[in-house]
Design a protein around this motif. Structure first.
Motif, PDB file in Angstrom:
ATOM      1  N   GLU A  63      82.195  38.068  29.629  1.00 35.40           N
ATOM      2  CA  GLU A  63      81.052  38.521  28.848  1.00 35.40           C
ATOM      3  C   GLU A  63      80.975  37.760  27.528  1.00 35.40           C
ATOM      4  O   GLU A  63      81.929  37.081  27.128  1.00 35.40           O
ATOM      5  CB  GLU A  63      81.146  40.028  28.577  1.00 35.40           C
ATOM      6  CG  GLU A  63      82.389  40.431  27.807  1.00 35.40           C
ATOM      7  CD  GLU A  63      82.571  41.935  27.712  1.00 35.40           C
ATOM      8  OE1 GLU A  63      81.799  42.672  28.354  1.00 35.40           O
ATOM      9  OE2 GLU A  63      83.485  42.370  26.991  1.00 35.40           O
ATOM     10  N   LYS A  64      79.825  37.899  26.870  1.00 33.69           N
ATOM     11  CA  LYS A  64      79.579  37.167  25.638  1.00 33.69           C
ATOM     12  C   LYS A  64      79.376  38.074  24.435  1.00 33.69           C
ATOM     13  O   LYS A  64      79.089  37.602  23.342  1.00 33.69           O
ATOM     14  CB  LYS A  64      78.351  36.273  25.823  1.00 33.69           C
ATOM     15  CG  LYS A  64      78.549  35.235  26.927  1.00 33.69           C
ATOM     16  CD  LYS A  64      77.306  34.429  27.182  1.00 33.69           C
ATOM     17  CE  LYS A  64      77.556  33.398  28.285  1.00 33.69           C
ATOM     18  NZ  LYS A  64      76.358  32.598  28.584  1.00 33.69           N
ATOM     19  N   THR A  65      79.532  39.348  24.650  1.00 30.19           N
ATOM     20  CA  THR A  65      79.394  40.311  23.562  1.00 30.19           C
ATOM     21  C   THR A  65      80.200  41.547  23.902  1.00 30.19           C
ATOM     22  O   THR A  65      80.608  41.728  25.050  1.00 30.19           O
ATOM     23  CB  THR A  65      77.906  40.691  23.355  1.00 30.19           C
ATOM     24  OG1 THR A  65      77.778  41.508  22.197  1.00 30.19           O
ATOM     25  CG2 THR A  65      77.349  41.420  24.561  1.00 30.19           C
ATOM     26  N   GLY A  66      80.470  42.384  22.924  1.00 28.39           N
ATOM     27  CA  GLY A  66      81.183  43.614  23.201  1.00 28.39           C
ATOM     28  C   GLY A  66      80.376  44.528  24.110  1.00 28.39           C
ATOM     29  O   GLY A  66      79.172  44.688  23.922  1.00 28.39           O
ATOM     30  N   ASP A  67      81.036  45.137  25.090  1.00 34.28           N
ATOM     31  CA  ASP A  67      80.380  46.032  26.038  1.00 34.28           C
ATOM     32  C   ASP A  67      81.282  47.245  26.226  1.00 34.28           C
ATOM     33  O   ASP A  67      82.355  47.141  26.835  1.00 34.28           O
ATOM     34  CB  ASP A  67      80.142  45.309  27.368  1.00 34.28           C
ATOM     35  CG  ASP A  67      79.327  46.136  28.354  1.00 34.28           C
ATOM     36  OD1 ASP A  67      79.409  47.376  28.311  1.00 34.28           O
ATOM     37  OD2 ASP A  67      78.612  45.535  29.182  1.00 34.28           O
ATOM     38  N   GLY A  68      80.859  48.395  25.693  1.00 33.81           N
ATOM     39  CA  GLY A  68      81.707  49.579  25.747  1.00 33.81           C
ATOM     40  C   GLY A  68      82.052  50.023  27.152  1.00 33.81           C
ATOM     41  O   GLY A  68      83.193  50.428  27.427  1.00 33.81           O
ATOM     42  N   ILE A  69      81.096  49.949  28.067  1.00 34.58           N
ATOM     43  CA  ILE A  69      81.361  50.375  29.444  1.00 34.58           C
ATOM     44  C   ILE A  69      82.313  49.404  30.120  1.00 34.58           C
ATOM     45  O   ILE A  69      83.236  49.816  30.848  1.00 34.58           O
ATOM     46  CB  ILE A  69      80.040  50.513  30.222  1.00 34.58           C
ATOM     47  CG1 ILE A  69      79.153  51.562  29.551  1.00 34.58           C
ATOM     48  CG2 ILE A  69      80.302  50.891  31.685  1.00 34.58           C
ATOM     49  CD1 ILE A  69      77.747  51.647  30.104  1.00 34.58           C
ATOM     50  N   MET A  70      82.143  48.110  29.874  1.00 32.76           N
ATOM     51  CA  MET A  70      83.070  47.121  30.419  1.00 32.76           C
ATOM     52  C   MET A  70      84.473  47.351  29.871  1.00 32.76           C
ATOM     53  O   MET A  70      85.474  47.253  30.612  1.00 32.76           O
ATOM     54  CB  MET A  70      82.597  45.708  30.076  1.00 32.76           C
ATOM     55  CG  MET A  70      83.511  44.601  30.610  1.00 32.76           C
ATOM     56  SD  MET A  70      83.501  44.478  32.415  1.00 32.76           S
ATOM     57  CE  MET A  70      81.941  43.598  32.645  1.00 32.76           C
ATOM     58  N   THR A  71      84.580  47.669  28.584  1.00 33.55           N
ATOM     59  CA  THR A  71      85.886  47.942  27.990  1.00 33.55           C
ATOM     60  C   THR A  71      86.550  49.129  28.678  1.00 33.55           C
ATOM     61  O   THR A  71      87.746  49.095  28.997  1.00 33.55           O
ATOM     62  CB  THR A  71      85.738  48.225  26.483  1.00 33.55           C
ATOM     63  OG1 THR A  71      85.203  47.067  25.838  1.00 33.55           O
ATOM     64  CG2 THR A  71      87.067  48.584  25.858  1.00 33.55           C
ATOM     65  N   ALA A  72      85.780  50.182  28.919  1.00 37.14           N
ATOM     66  CA  ALA A  72      86.324  51.351  29.613  1.00 37.14           C
ATOM     67  C   ALA A  72      86.830  50.978  31.003  1.00 37.14           C
ATOM     68  O   ALA A  72      87.905  51.432  31.436  1.00 37.14           O
ATOM     69  CB  ALA A  72      85.254  52.444  29.713  1.00 37.14           C
ATOM     70  N   LEU A  73      86.103  50.142  31.703  1.00 36.44           N
ATOM     71  CA  LEU A  73      86.534  49.711  33.034  1.00 36.44           C
ATOM     72  C   LEU A  73      87.827  48.908  32.978  1.00 36.44           C
ATOM     73  O   LEU A  73      88.715  49.067  33.820  1.00 36.44           O
ATOM     74  CB  LEU A  73      85.430  48.868  33.689  1.00 36.44           C
ATOM     75  CG  LEU A  73      84.153  49.610  34.091  1.00 36.44           C
ATOM     76  CD1 LEU A  73      83.114  48.626  34.600  1.00 36.44           C
ATOM     77  CD2 LEU A  73      84.451  50.671  35.148  1.00 36.44           C
ATOM     78  N   ARG A  74      87.949  48.047  31.966  1.00 35.17           N
ATOM     79  CA  ARG A  74      89.155  47.219  31.861  1.00 35.17           C
ATOM     80  C   ARG A  74      90.381  48.086  31.530  1.00 35.17           C
ATOM     81  O   ARG A  74      91.485  47.822  32.007  1.00 35.17           O
ATOM     82  CB  ARG A  74      88.962  46.144  30.801  1.00 35.17           C
ATOM     83  CG  ARG A  74      87.832  45.162  31.074  1.00 35.17           C
ATOM     84  CD  ARG A  74      88.194  44.113  32.121  1.00 35.17           C
ATOM     85  NE  ARG A  74      88.215  44.602  33.470  1.00 35.17           N
ATOM     86  CZ  ARG A  74      87.138  44.766  34.247  1.00 35.17           C
ATOM     87  NH1 ARG A  74      85.946  44.515  33.778  1.00 35.17           N
ATOM     88  NH2 ARG A  74      87.259  45.190  35.494  1.00 35.17           N
ATOM     89  N   VAL A  75      90.204  49.103  30.706  1.00 30.43           N
ATOM     90  CA  VAL A  75      91.312  50.016  30.418  1.00 30.43           C
ATOM     91  C   VAL A  75      91.702  50.765  31.688  1.00 30.43           C
ATOM     92  O   VAL A  75      92.899  50.932  31.987  1.00 30.43           O
ATOM     93  CB  VAL A  75      90.932  51.004  29.294  1.00 30.43           C
ATOM     94  CG1 VAL A  75      92.006  52.081  29.138  1.00 30.43           C
ATOM     95  CG2 VAL A  75      90.737  50.265  27.974  1.00 30.43           C
ATOM     96  N   CYS A  76      90.721  51.198  32.453  1.00 30.76           N
ATOM     97  CA  CYS A  76      91.020  51.870  33.722  1.00 30.76           C
ATOM     98  C   CYS A  76      91.758  50.938  34.678  1.00 30.76           C
ATOM     99  O   CYS A  76      92.650  51.378  35.422  1.00 30.76           O
ATOM    100  CB  CYS A  76      89.726  52.357  34.374  1.00 30.76           C
ATOM    101  SG  CYS A  76      89.035  53.844  33.616  1.00 30.76           S
ATOM    102  N   GLU A  77      91.410  49.667  34.669  1.00 29.73           N
ATOM    103  CA  GLU A  77      92.104  48.695  35.521  1.00 29.73           C
ATOM    104  C   GLU A  77      93.590  48.648  35.186  1.00 29.73           C
ATOM    105  O   GLU A  77      94.446  48.638  36.087  1.00 29.73           O
ATOM    106  CB  GLU A  77      91.489  47.301  35.339  1.00 29.73           C
ATOM    107  CG  GLU A  77      92.220  46.211  36.136  1.00 29.73           C
ATOM    108  CD  GLU A  77      91.698  44.824  35.857  1.00 29.73           C
ATOM    109  OE1 GLU A  77      92.335  43.845  36.298  1.00 29.73           O
ATOM    110  OE2 GLU A  77      90.642  44.690  35.186  1.00 29.73           O
ATOM    111  N   VAL A  78      93.911  48.647  33.882  1.00 34.19           N
ATOM    112  CA  VAL A  78      95.315  48.598  33.472  1.00 34.19           C
ATOM    113  C   VAL A  78      96.036  49.876  33.902  1.00 34.19           C
ATOM    114  O   VAL A  78      97.158  49.824  34.439  1.00 34.19           O
ATOM    115  CB  VAL A  78      95.433  48.398  31.949  1.00 34.19           C
ATOM    116  CG1 VAL A  78      96.902  48.331  31.549  1.00 34.19           C
ATOM    117  CG2 VAL A  78      94.707  47.132  31.499  1.00 34.19           C
ATOM    118  N   ILE A  79      95.419  51.014  33.677  1.00 35.93           N
ATOM    119  CA  ILE A  79      96.039  52.285  34.061  1.00 35.93           C
ATOM    120  C   ILE A  79      96.350  52.315  35.548  1.00 35.93           C
ATOM    121  O   ILE A  79      97.439  52.723  35.975  1.00 35.93           O
ATOM    122  CB  ILE A  79      95.113  53.465  33.679  1.00 35.93           C
ATOM    123  CG1 ILE A  79      95.004  53.595  32.156  1.00 35.93           C
ATOM    124  CG2 ILE A  79      95.619  54.777  34.277  1.00 35.93           C
ATOM    125  CD1 ILE A  79      93.947  54.592  31.694  1.00 35.93           C
TER     126      ILE A  79
END
Length: 445
Positions: free
Chosen positions: A335-351
């Protein structure tokens, strides 16, 4: 810049930012990317849920079509969704109507270039010159007048892209979402539903006035209670335009942008996906983050505050992860900008991948107490240039010695001077802050 700050043209609706400003921005953008270049411009627009966003959207559209551009309306969508669709739909530029985390009575206009980045400053300066009447722009006539297009399929493609970015299932994971009664309200739940999560949503009933009111990433307490009372695995809170995300772990503890950078940076580096093994935080990030990154053998480079500055450093150096304590996180590989929903997905990926709760993933980071005081001032520039304020800042730093630090900066979006102290104890922070706050009193509004 006279009108455009670090995050667009922002102000109280129809006071600092008026409907006439919006119309003139539309007029110039439609001409500049269209008739000025001998063709018809295609511009895509989005907005958040505050009442005045509809008014500003209409004014922008009127200006665009009057200058000969075709205006594609995404309606309510997160700011990163607009950036995504500018590129995906090959538009000349994008315009977002939002004041992000500000109260509903404020609003703002952000411009995005055809590559999905924040608009270049030379173009913004041209727009300001037109607003001030320094240049003329002709009206389109006849078949040169533009049209409007209801472009809901663009929002659907953005939602599909978020789902497609996740190569994992959230089946059986209980996720809480606080949509801040903002732009995430119609986007976040469908994404997590599609991945199989057990989704519990709060603050997703916007009425034009309740955006960011005691909810979202700036009022995390409600999500903390929601997670604990419903025994959820994780919670995520967004801001008004959903480019920020703050998480809450299963115990109800806040996981801010610094902790998210640590969790995702360590995971990405472990799997060879962190470019140059480097994370890009800002100078406002906590000392505890820096120490934890050192212990994890990760490099970091700090920038000035602002996701624009973070991404500029990431692009310049080829880094793939950066962000702010406030929850603006940028995954530069996707991505090219901050995306709150994408961030949430990436944290879920780590978990999911690490098979550990978020509280355990953040445990190595021991954060220093930080005390931030926002001082409402009449003239930010005068306050920051004051010798008395500069002397007080030096005095506060000496008070903390080598055990902490102070940062004083003008807000890029509000009439505030932010005074931040960081030290081993909250009391030390407050003492240092007060030295500077006293010096700012003559400038208070």
């Amino acid at each position: 810049m006279k009108y455009f700050g670090t995050d667009g043209f922002r102000g109280r609706a129809n006071e600092g930012l008026t409907v006439e400003h919006a119309y003139r921005i539309g007029r110039f953008v439609g001409w500049y990317y269209g008739i000025h270049r001998g063709r018809k411009a295609r511009v895509v627009l989005g907005k958040d849920t505050r009442r005045s966003s509809y008014m500003f959207e209409s004014a922008l559209v009127a200006g665009l079509v009057a200058s000969g551009a075709d205006a594609y309306m995404l309606h309510v969508i997160p700011t990163p969704g607009l950036s995504y669709e500018v590129v995906d739909g090959s538009f000349d530029c994008g315009i977002m109507v939002t004041a992000s985390h500000n109260p509903y009575s404020d609003n703002g206009i952000k411009l995005v270039n055809r590559e999905g980045y924040k608009m270049e400053e030379d173009v913004l300066q041209k727009i300001e010159d037109y607003i001030d009447g320094l240049v003329d722009v002709p009206l389109a006539t006849g078949d040169k007048i533009g049209c409007t297009v209801d472009y809901m399929q663009g929002r659907n493609r953005y939602i599909a892209s978020l789902i497609a970015s996740a190569n994992f299932s959230l089946q059986g994971v209980k996720v809480g979402l606080d949509c801040a009664n903002g732009a995430a309200s119609s986007v976040a739940k469908p994404v997590f539903d599609a991945l199989g999560a057990d989704v519990r949503v709060i603050n997703n009933a916007p009425n034009g006035f309740n955006i960011n009111v005691d909810c979202g990433s700036t009022h995390i307490e409600r999500l903390q209670r929601h997670v604990v009372e419903n025994a959820l695995d994780v919670g995520f809170a967004f801001d008004g335009d959903a480019d920020r995300c703050i998480a809450v772990d299963e115990r109800g503890h806040v996981v801010d942008g610094d902790l998210i950078l640590y969790v995702c940076g360590k995971y990405l580096n472990k799997h060879g996906r962190l470019a140059k093994g480097t994370v890009v935080p800002t100078v406002m990030s906590n000392f505890g983050l820096f120490r934890a990154l050192d212990e994890a053998h990760l490099s970091y480079e700090t920038t000035a505050v602002g996701d624009k500055n973070v991404y500029a450093r990431m692009r310049e150096m080829g880094y793939s992860l950066g962000g702010e304590q406030s929850g603006h996180i940028i995954f530069g590989d996707i991505e090219k900008t901050g995306d709150g929903i994408m961030t949430a997905l990436r944290v879920c990926e780590v978990i999911r991948a690490e098979r550990e709760p978020l509280s355990e993933l953040t445990r190595p980071v021991v954060l220093y107490p930080q005390v931030l005081i926002n001082v409402l001032v009449g003239d930010k520039d005068a306050a920051m240039a004051s010798e008395a304020v500069q002397a007080a800042t030096k005095e506060a730093a000496e008070l903390l010695g080598g055990d902490g630090r102070v940062l004083v900066r003008a807000s890029g979006t509000e009439p505030l001077v932010r005074v931040l102290a960081e030290a081993p104890t909250a009391e030390q922070c407050r003492q240092a802050d007060e030295v500077i706050v006293r010096a700012l009193k003559p400038f208070e509004a």
